[in-house]
Design an enzyme around this catalytic site. Sequence first.
Site, PDB file in Angstrom:
ATOM      1  N   ASN A   9       0.876  -1.173   0.000  1.00 43.23           N
ATOM      2  CA  ASN A   9       0.000   0.000   0.000  1.00 43.23           C
ATOM      3  C   ASN A   9       0.912   1.221   0.000  1.00 43.23           C
ATOM      4  O   ASN A   9       1.512   1.546   1.016  1.00 43.23           O
ATOM      5  CB  ASN A   9      -0.895  -0.023   1.250  1.00 43.23           C
ATOM      6  CG  ASN A   9      -1.705   1.261   1.399  1.00 43.23           C
ATOM      7  OD1 ASN A   9      -1.761   2.073   0.479  1.00 43.23           O
ATOM      8  ND2 ASN A   9      -2.330   1.432   2.552  1.00 43.23           N
ATOM      9  N   LYS A  11       0.127   4.255  -0.254  1.00 41.64           N
ATOM     10  CA  LYS A  11      -0.482   5.463   0.327  1.00 41.64           C
ATOM     11  C   LYS A  11      -0.229   6.659  -0.605  1.00 41.64           C
ATOM     12  O   LYS A  11      -0.264   6.483  -1.824  1.00 41.64           O
ATOM     13  CB  LYS A  11       0.048   5.685   1.754  1.00 41.64           C
ATOM     14  CG  LYS A  11      -0.113   4.409   2.606  1.00 41.64           C
ATOM     15  CD  LYS A  11       0.135   4.587   4.062  1.00 41.64           C
ATOM     16  CE  LYS A  11      -0.055   3.243   4.778  1.00 41.64           C
ATOM     17  NZ  LYS A  11       0.020   3.334   6.218  1.00 41.64           N
ATOM     18  N   HIS A  96      -9.488   1.494   4.894  1.00 37.83           N
ATOM     19  CA  HIS A  96      -8.217   1.624   5.614  1.00 37.83           C
ATOM     20  C   HIS A  96      -8.421   2.576   6.795  1.00 37.83           C
ATOM     21  O   HIS A  96      -9.194   3.539   6.702  1.00 37.83           O
ATOM     22  CB  HIS A  96      -7.133   2.155   4.666  1.00 37.83           C
ATOM     23  CG  HIS A  96      -5.758   2.065   5.257  1.00 37.83           C
ATOM     24  ND1 HIS A  96      -5.291   2.971   6.182  1.00 37.83           N
ATOM     25  CD2 HIS A  96      -4.775   1.148   5.087  1.00 37.83           C
ATOM     26  CE1 HIS A  96      -4.058   2.613   6.541  1.00 37.83           C
ATOM     27  NE2 HIS A  96      -3.729   1.513   5.881  1.00 37.83           N
ATOM     28  N   GLU A  98      -6.725   4.920   7.867  1.00 36.00           N
ATOM     29  CA  GLU A  98      -6.463   6.337   7.561  1.00 36.00           C
ATOM     30  C   GLU A  98      -7.672   6.979   6.884  1.00 36.00           C
ATOM     31  O   GLU A  98      -7.951   8.159   7.090  1.00 36.00           O
ATOM     32  CB  GLU A  98      -5.189   6.450   6.698  1.00 36.00           C
ATOM     33  CG  GLU A  98      -3.943   6.165   7.537  1.00 36.00           C
ATOM     34  CD  GLU A  98      -2.769   5.579   6.770  1.00 36.00           C
ATOM     35  OE1 GLU A  98      -2.769   5.618   5.527  1.00 36.00           O
ATOM     36  OE2 GLU A  98      -1.850   5.068   7.434  1.00 36.00           O
ATOM     37  N   GLU A 165      -5.384  -4.897  10.517  1.00 36.57           N
ATOM     38  CA  GLU A 165      -4.353  -3.890  10.751  1.00 36.57           C
ATOM     39  C   GLU A 165      -4.614  -3.193  12.086  1.00 36.57           C
ATOM     40  O   GLU A 165      -5.410  -2.235  12.145  1.00 36.57           O
ATOM     41  CB  GLU A 165      -4.354  -2.844   9.625  1.00 36.57           C
ATOM     42  CG  GLU A 165      -4.026  -3.410   8.262  1.00 36.57           C
ATOM     43  CD  GLU A 165      -3.411  -2.371   7.336  1.00 36.57           C
ATOM     44  OE1 GLU A 165      -2.395  -2.702   6.719  1.00 36.57           O
ATOM     45  OE2 GLU A 165      -3.920  -1.242   7.244  1.00 36.57           O
ATOM     46  N   GLY A 171       2.825   2.084  10.851  1.00 41.69           N
ATOM     47  CA  GLY A 171       3.815   3.148  10.691  1.00 41.69           C
ATOM     48  C   GLY A 171       4.577   3.476  11.965  1.00 41.69           C
ATOM     49  O   GLY A 171       5.247   4.491  12.057  1.00 41.69           O
ATOM     50  N   SER A 204       3.621  -2.322  10.279  1.00 43.34           N
ATOM     51  CA  SER A 204       5.074  -2.417  10.473  1.00 43.34           C
ATOM     52  C   SER A 204       5.667  -3.750  10.021  1.00 43.34           C
ATOM     53  O   SER A 204       6.604  -4.265  10.635  1.00 43.34           O
ATOM     54  CB  SER A 204       5.442  -2.127  11.939  1.00 43.34           C
ATOM     55  OG  SER A 204       5.079  -0.801  12.273  1.00 43.34           O
TER      56      SER A 204
END
Length: 241
Positions: A9, A11, A96, A98, A165, A171, A204
Amino acid sequence: MRKIVIAGNWKMYKTRTESLEFLQGFMSCLTETPEEREVVLCVPFTSLAVLSKNLHGSRIRLGAQNVHWQESGAFTGEISGPMLSELGVRYVIIGHSERRQYFGETDETVNLRLKAAQKYDLIPILCVGETKQQRDAGETEAHIFSQLAKDLVDVDQEKLVIAYEPIWAIGTGDTCETKEANRVIGLIRSKLTNPGVPIQYGGSVKPENIDEVMAQPEIDGVLVGGASLEAASFARIVNYQ
Ligand SMILES: O=C(CO)COP(=O)(O)O
């Protein structure tokens, strides 16, 4: 045997030129990858056309990072299923964390997007996961079960990938302990009508931990952010032992 899906991904990273540069390096590293592993690059919309052209005949699949539920219309800033399908896109990330956190994505809109993706022959990668606060409060399972119950209404589980996730592991370098990820993914599977749905782990993932992650029996692949941006690093992940 469930399908193994290794997806990057990207992003909001990489221009069109940078995407092409990545592809050249990455393709040369893929020769030894076992055929049964599905390799997917979920890239920004602006890189889809050029990668589609250059991936022609390759075993790498193209993915997007969002899709609207309408075929067309006055929805400034959105993208539709037919627009993606026409470019040869096969997968699309939906829900996702985000998107949920910064762009007002709800379980209701996630459900609409999942059904639209399937209608236009795109395989959705549905993301679910808990915050640190929810984990600390012992609400991990309840939160994920609630997401699944709402997100998957009338969704065809024959054409679906799920990514677990944990938000606190995204991250941060703070990977979820692999046995714990395996446990949660087993619980997710127990809630599905199709136990054959591939369920990925994301958060991660990097060359240093991929072998341990993929050694877990419930984990059918990974959704990789930062470590998918560099060709050698993502190739090492795809070529896990
Ligand atoms: O959000 C992720 C993939 O969708 C995970 O990102 P990182 O691999 O950078 O933690």
